[in-house]
Write a protein that holds these residues in place. Structure first.
Motif, PDB file in Angstrom:
ATOM      1  N   GLN A  31       0.851  -1.186   0.000  1.00 58.91           N
ATOM      2  CA  GLN A  31       0.000   0.000   0.000  1.00 58.91           C
ATOM      3  C   GLN A  31       0.888   1.239   0.000  1.00 58.91           C
ATOM      4  N   SER A  33       0.948   5.627  -0.461  1.00 59.12           N
ATOM      5  CA  SER A  33       0.206   6.890  -0.461  1.00 59.12           C
ATOM      6  C   SER A  33       1.216   8.035  -0.472  1.00 59.12           C
ATOM      7  N   GLN A  44      -2.762  13.665  -5.362  1.00 55.28           N
ATOM      8  CA  GLN A  44      -2.704  12.637  -4.333  1.00 55.28           C
ATOM      9  C   GLN A  44      -2.706  11.266  -5.010  1.00 55.28           C
ATOM     10  N   ASP A  46      -2.813   7.238  -4.223  1.00 56.13           N
ATOM     11  CA  ASP A  46      -3.059   6.124  -3.310  1.00 56.13           C
ATOM     12  C   ASP A  46      -3.196   4.885  -4.180  1.00 56.13           C
TER      13      ASP A  46
END
Length: 99
Positions: A31, A33, A44, A46
């Motif tokens: 993961q 970000s 952004q 993610d």
């Protein structure tokens, strides 16, 4: 050149499995970000990316703490010969979490 460096956390991890040749492999989902700049505009980002660690590094990868931030290094390759999906093959990683 096919090299990827990514700061991410291990979100999910499968149990160690072995190839027919006896090489240990661990699959996981990483993961990530961050904020990136694209066309002079902050964006952004993610994402979750499929990853595998094979051979000697698989043991260390299997023991790494879930949720901890690491700097992963490796390369991208197809999931298998007939697939269009990519998998991040981790060749090294180090913790970047401040203690």
């Amino acid at each position: 050149m096919n090299q990827l460096r990514l700061i991410a956390a291990i979100a999910e991890r499968d149990v160690v499995r072995y190839t027919p040749a006896g090489i240990p492999i661990v699959s996981a989902k990483l993961q990530h970000s961050s904020e990136q700049v694209e066309a002079s505009i902050p964006r952004q980002v993610d994402m979750e990316i499929a990853a595998v660690a094979a051979g000697e590094i698989s043991g260390r990868f299997n023991r790494a703490a879930l949720g901890e931030m690491f700097l992963f290094t490796g390369f991208l390759a197809r999931k298998n010969r007939n697939s269009k999906s990519l998998v991040f093959h981790v060749t090294d990683f180090e913790s970047i979490t401040d203690h």
